[in-house]
Design an enzyme around this catalytic site. Sequence first.
Site, short mmCIF file in Angstrom:
data_model
loop_
_atom_site.label_atom_id
_atom_site.label_comp_id
_atom_site.label_asym_id
_atom_site.label_seq_id
_atom_site.Cartn_x
_atom_site.Cartn_y
_atom_site.Cartn_z
N LYS A 1 0.83 -1.21 0.00
CA LYS A 1 0.00 0.00 0.00
C LYS A 1 0.86 1.25 0.00
O LYS A 1 0.64 2.18 -0.78
CB LYS A 1 -0.90 -0.02 1.25
N ASN A 2 1.86 1.28 0.90
CA ASN A 2 2.62 2.52 1.07
C ASN A 2 3.64 2.76 -0.04
O ASN A 2 4.24 3.83 -0.11
CB ASN A 2 3.31 2.54 2.44
N ARG B 1 -4.04 10.18 4.44
CA ARG B 1 -2.96 11.17 4.46
C ARG B 1 -2.06 11.10 3.23
O ARG B 1 -1.41 12.08 2.89
CB ARG B 1 -2.14 11.01 5.72
N CYS C 1 -4.17 12.92 13.24
CA CYS C 1 -4.93 11.69 13.06
C CYS C 1 -4.71 10.81 14.28
O CYS C 1 -4.02 11.22 15.23
CB CYS C 1 -4.55 10.97 11.78
N ARG D 1 1.34 14.52 13.13
CA ARG D 1 1.74 14.33 11.73
C ARG D 1 1.84 15.63 10.94
O ARG D 1 1.08 15.87 10.00
CB ARG D 1 0.82 13.32 11.06
N PRO D 2 2.81 16.49 11.30
CA PRO D 2 3.00 17.74 10.56
C PRO D 2 3.55 17.50 9.15
O PRO D 2 4.03 16.40 8.85
CB PRO D 2 4.03 18.48 11.41
N ASP E 1 5.66 20.06 7.79
CA ASP E 1 6.62 21.16 7.66
C ASP E 1 7.83 20.79 6.79
O ASP E 1 8.32 21.61 6.01
CB ASP E 1 7.09 21.63 9.05
N LEU E 2 8.30 19.54 6.90
CA LEU E 2 9.49 19.14 6.12
C LEU E 2 9.17 19.06 4.63
O LEU E 2 9.99 19.44 3.79
CB LEU E 2 10.04 17.80 6.63
N ASP F 1 4.99 0.63 11.94
CA ASP F 1 3.74 0.05 11.45
C ASP F 1 3.53 -1.40 11.91
O ASP F 1 2.50 -2.00 11.61
CB ASP F 1 3.69 0.10 9.91
N ILE G 1 8.97 6.90 16.46
CA ILE G 1 8.54 7.61 15.24
C ILE G 1 7.28 8.43 15.53
O ILE G 1 7.23 9.62 15.23
CB ILE G 1 8.24 6.61 14.08
N ARG H 1 -8.68 -0.21 5.12
CA ARG H 1 -7.84 0.79 4.46
C ARG H 1 -6.50 0.18 4.04
O ARG H 1 -5.89 0.66 3.09
CB ARG H 1 -7.56 1.97 5.42
N1 EPU Z 1 7.41 14.53 10.49
C1 EPU Z 1 7.67 15.85 10.78
N2 EPU Z 1 7.50 16.77 9.78
C2 EPU Z 1 7.11 16.40 8.53
C3 EPU Z 1 6.86 15.06 8.24
C4 EPU Z 1 7.02 14.12 9.26
O1 EPU Z 1 8.03 16.21 11.88
O2 EPU Z 1 6.98 17.29 7.66
C5 EPU Z 1 7.60 13.53 11.57
C6 EPU Z 1 6.33 12.74 11.85
O3 EPU Z 1 5.48 13.41 12.74
C7 EPU Z 1 6.90 11.46 12.43
C8 EPU Z 1 8.17 11.26 11.61
O4 EPU Z 1 8.50 12.56 11.10
O5 EPU Z 1 7.26 11.67 13.77
C9 EPU Z 1 8.07 10.28 10.48
O6 EPU Z 1 6.90 10.52 9.71
P1 EPU Z 1 6.85 10.26 8.15
O7 EPU Z 1 6.73 11.56 7.43
O8 EPU Z 1 7.95 9.37 7.73
O9 EPU Z 1 5.45 9.50 8.01
P2 EPU Z 1 4.54 9.54 6.73
O10 EPU Z 1 5.38 9.66 5.53
O11 EPU Z 1 3.44 10.52 6.90
C10 EPU Z 1 4.54 6.98 6.20
C11 EPU Z 1 3.55 5.86 6.14
C12 EPU Z 1 3.10 5.50 7.56
C13 EPU Z 1 4.34 5.11 8.37
C14 EPU Z 1 5.35 6.25 8.36
C15 EPU Z 1 6.65 5.91 9.06
C16 EPU Z 1 2.41 6.10 4.02
C17 EPU Z 1 1.17 6.40 3.30
N3 EPU Z 1 2.39 6.25 5.35
O12 EPU Z 1 3.87 8.09 6.78
O13 EPU Z 1 2.25 4.38 7.42
O14 EPU Z 1 3.96 4.84 9.70
O15 EPU Z 1 5.67 6.59 6.99
O16 EPU Z 1 7.23 4.80 8.49
O17 EPU Z 1 3.41 5.71 3.43
C18 EPU Z 1 0.43 2.99 7.95
O18 EPU Z 1 0.58 2.42 6.86
O19 EPU Z 1 -0.30 2.52 8.86
C19 EPU Z 1 1.14 4.24 8.23
C20 EPU Z 1 0.75 5.09 9.16
#
Ligand code: EPU
Length: 425
Positions: free
Chosen positions: A22-23, A93, A117, A122-123, A125-126, A308, A330, A400
């Site tokens: 999925k991801n 998301r 969520c 889940r910001p 900003d990056l 996950d 995380i 999902r």
């Molecule tokens: N973060 C920031 N700023 C940002 C983005 C992220 O501070 O701009 C922080 C997040 O709050 C978190 C960390 O960085 O503490 C890592 O978050 P990441 O951005 O890697 O998460 P994501 O890309 O939003 C994806 C997966 C998640 C999985 C995470 C971590 C998808 C669709 N989602 O989310 O999958 O937990 O990476 O591996 O790929 C799931 O499938 O159940 C799921 C939640």
Amino acid sequence: MDSLVIQGGMKLRGSIAVNGAKNAALPIMAAALLSDEPSLIRGVPDLQDVRSQIALLTGLGAAVLRQKDGALEIRVRDQSQSHAPYDLVRKMRAGICVLGPLLARRGRARVSMPGGCAIGDRPVDLHLRGLAALGARIRLANGDIVATAKRLRGAEIFLGGNFGSTVLGTANVMCAATLARGQTVIEGAACEPETVDLANYLNAMGARITGQGTPRLIIEGVRELHGCEYRVIPDRIEAGTFLVAAAISRGELRLQNVRLDHLVAVIDKLRQIGVRVEKCNGGVHVAAPQRLQPGTITTQPYPGFPTDLQAQFMALLALAHGNSIITEKIFPDRFLHVAELARLGARVHREGATVMVEGQPKLIAAPVMASDLRASAALVLAGLAAQGVTVVHRVYHIDRGYERIEKRLNQAGARIQRVDQAETE
Ligand code: EPU
């Protein structure tokens, strides 16, 4: 709204084929917006999140067709739309993944800012800092991120945050940089297999990306990308969930379509707690021990132990002989399953981002509530082991991310029935 009714105590036996990830599929689908030519993507699972992504892409002018053999064809027909509305992004998301492709290909993107969520704030900003470094102008308007740029230009970008790298942030910036003028270097990039898969897909479209799988990505911008055929990697989180299913039910399973190299930390942990995991023809064989040992788990960016699978392992360790410690690095608030597992008799004590799991000889069935995708999976796993009939309410969360989970587990000997929630209240 559906619930799953699980008869506990059935040992799993047999074989389950793992689906495409999925991801990996969701960002790859969004990246298809970068080209006017069609992409044929194989191995995309039939999930609620995939259907939401299809609705989003359709609203953005793409024709998305599921072919008879299951492949997904995505062809952009109309470039005039660039708005990803709240209704769709709030449901899933990964909708944020259209931001980079829209900006790079159409010069503008208006994407609803995803809110918090069940697993935390889940910001983004990056994501925004990375795109701004490529020359995008970014503002917020009525809850939407509005990004514009004539043509992006390559830059050096650091994408590490307080919690490590960002998977979807790397996806957005990498996609945007493929069409930028000049070279982009992303430091602190995500190394997850799903990020590598996206880079490989982009390269199949004509992008020039190197360094995927390492924290330094180098992207030489090109003028345009073409169509391609691509197959997404197997889902390592689904595979990990089924490995735990075999172990928690005290059964034995053979999983097909598995990339063991993507599961090194997970298999290492399973072996440490006594589960037998062996490579076999075209897959992996897993068998439960008589006695599960306790363990220590800390979630980390890849290749560390994945967040996950944290909830699923908590369910497993609830039945170990001794005390385990689970620390979430995380998403420090990703613990909604703790109280629900406690309803099944698990002895779980949370202190901040750490949970102490006091292993028990058994769990006892109860009605429980699914709160997010992986927490729901953990409750189904616990239900497989619990004595009696466990009812997991609100299973739309599980739909999902897992395709027909009850059917696939039932084929391996589980007894799970899907019922309309009203029938169980
Ligand atoms: N973060 C920031 N700023 C940002 C983005 C992220 O501070 O701009 C922080 C997040 O709050 C978190 C960390 O960085 O503490 C890592 O978050 P990441 O951005 O890697 O998460 P994501 O890309 O939003 C994806 C997966 C998640 C999985 C995470 C971590 C998808 C669709 N989602 O989310 O999958 O937990 O990476 O591996 O790929 C799931 O499938 O159940 C799921 C939640």
